[in-house]
Write an enzyme that holds these catalytic residues in place. Sequence first.
Site, mmCIF file in Angstrom:
data_model
loop_
_atom_site.group_PDB
_atom_site.id
_atom_site.type_symbol
_atom_site.label_atom_id
_atom_site.label_comp_id
_atom_site.label_asym_id
_atom_site.label_seq_id
_atom_site.Cartn_x
_atom_site.Cartn_y
_atom_site.Cartn_z
ATOM 1 N N LYS A 112 -12.661 45.800 88.918
ATOM 2 C CA LYS A 112 -12.588 45.925 87.457
ATOM 3 C C LYS A 112 -13.123 44.691 86.745
ATOM 4 O O LYS A 112 -13.086 44.633 85.523
ATOM 5 C CB LYS A 112 -11.132 46.153 87.025
ATOM 6 N N ARG A 141 -0.497 57.489 79.845
ATOM 7 C CA ARG A 141 -0.860 57.548 78.435
ATOM 8 C C ARG A 141 -1.319 58.970 78.138
ATOM 9 O O ARG A 141 -0.517 59.886 78.113
ATOM 10 C CB ARG A 141 -1.957 56.525 78.123
ATOM 11 N N SER A 152 -5.632 47.762 77.634
ATOM 12 C CA SER A 152 -6.149 46.391 77.741
ATOM 13 C C SER A 152 -7.631 46.362 77.370
ATOM 14 O O SER A 152 -8.100 45.442 76.702
ATOM 15 C CB SER A 152 -5.973 45.857 79.165
ATOM 16 N N HIS A 158 2.264 47.910 78.250
ATOM 17 C CA HIS A 158 2.830 47.512 79.550
ATOM 18 C C HIS A 158 4.287 47.054 79.393
ATOM 19 O O HIS A 158 5.148 47.402 80.194
ATOM 20 C CB HIS A 158 2.038 46.342 80.153
HETATM 21 P P1 ADP Z 1 -4.611 49.813 86.521
HETATM 22 O O1 ADP Z 1 -5.883 49.097 86.817
HETATM 23 O O2 ADP Z 1 -3.723 49.955 87.741
HETATM 24 O O3 ADP Z 1 -4.759 51.105 85.767
HETATM 25 P P2 ADP Z 1 -3.517 48.719 84.069
HETATM 26 O O4 ADP Z 1 -3.085 47.320 83.816
HETATM 27 O O5 ADP Z 1 -4.639 49.244 83.258
HETATM 28 O O6 ADP Z 1 -3.835 48.764 85.604
HETATM 29 O O7 ADP Z 1 -2.287 49.702 83.905
HETATM 30 C C1 ADP Z 1 -1.152 49.572 84.725
HETATM 31 C C2 ADP Z 1 -0.259 50.773 84.511
HETATM 32 O O8 ADP Z 1 0.246 50.750 83.186
HETATM 33 C C3 ADP Z 1 -0.964 52.127 84.674
HETATM 34 O O9 ADP Z 1 -0.026 53.040 85.221
HETATM 35 C C4 ADP Z 1 -1.307 52.504 83.253
HETATM 36 O O10 ADP Z 1 -1.418 53.909 83.094
HETATM 37 C C5 ADP Z 1 -0.078 51.962 82.545
HETATM 38 N N1 ADP Z 1 -0.306 51.677 81.132
HETATM 39 C C6 ADP Z 1 -1.169 50.822 80.579
HETATM 40 N N2 ADP Z 1 -1.101 50.835 79.233
HETATM 41 C C7 ADP Z 1 -0.146 51.747 78.922
HETATM 42 C C8 ADP Z 1 0.399 52.270 77.696
HETATM 43 N N3 ADP Z 1 -0.025 51.848 76.511
HETATM 44 N N4 ADP Z 1 1.365 53.210 77.781
HETATM 45 C C9 ADP Z 1 1.781 53.665 78.978
HETATM 46 N N5 ADP Z 1 1.317 53.232 80.164
HETATM 47 C C10 ADP Z 1 0.356 52.299 80.146
#
Ligand code: ADP
Length: 178
Positions: A44, A98, A136, A20
């Site tokens: 979630k 990702r 995460s 992030h």
């Molecule tokens: P959500 O529930 O909206 O998916 P997340 O916190 O899991 O929330 O992710 C928020 C954003 O960050 C999403 O667009 C996700 O694809 C991106 N993201 C999370 N981890 C990574 C990573 N390691 N590399 C690139 N993008 C990421």
Amino acid sequence: MANLRTGVYPGTFDPVTNGHLDIISRCTRVVDRLIVAVAVNVGKAPLFTLEERVAMLEAEAAELKAVKGAIIEVAPFEGLLTEFVGNAGASLILRGLRAVSDFEYEFQMTGMNSQLAPDIETVFLTASGNHQFISSRLVKEICKLGGDITPFVSSGVKMRLTERLGQDGGGGYPQGVG
Ligand code: ADP
């Protein structure tokens, strides 16, 4: 703030990872003012409360700000993302991508959002190689199993995760994803 290009980076951030942070840092090259929007996301079943997730991001953003000199704000959000973006005076949604596995969901969401708010564009960014695969959900699993999460999160987040999940076997860990 009328002359500033404002973008919103929404997510669950349960908790914020180095993946992030990599994306947040890249976002500041695309927009002048970035609002990191932390979703309530009860669906979630997050491990951390909304307040905790916001606090962790604020702590991390404060460090990033010093490096980049860009405006980074952190705000909780509930409800329609497009409304939040409009109310924030933003015209861009920023998301991280990702693997291919992210694509279908992101593609659908972008399509729906563009129907709801045709003036808002979604921009996708990818993290650097060593941050690309961090999620995460996996960080929480590794921590729960006693693995070293140092490469994936900041020291502050590591402490919070270890407090919550380490030693005692991670009592109360919900079946969240993200
Ligand atoms: P959500 O529930 O909206 O998916 P997340 O916190 O899991 O929330 O992710 C928020 C954003 O960050 C999403 O667009 C996700 O694809 C991106 N993201 C999370 N981890 C990574 C990573 N390691 N590399 C690139 N993008 C990421």
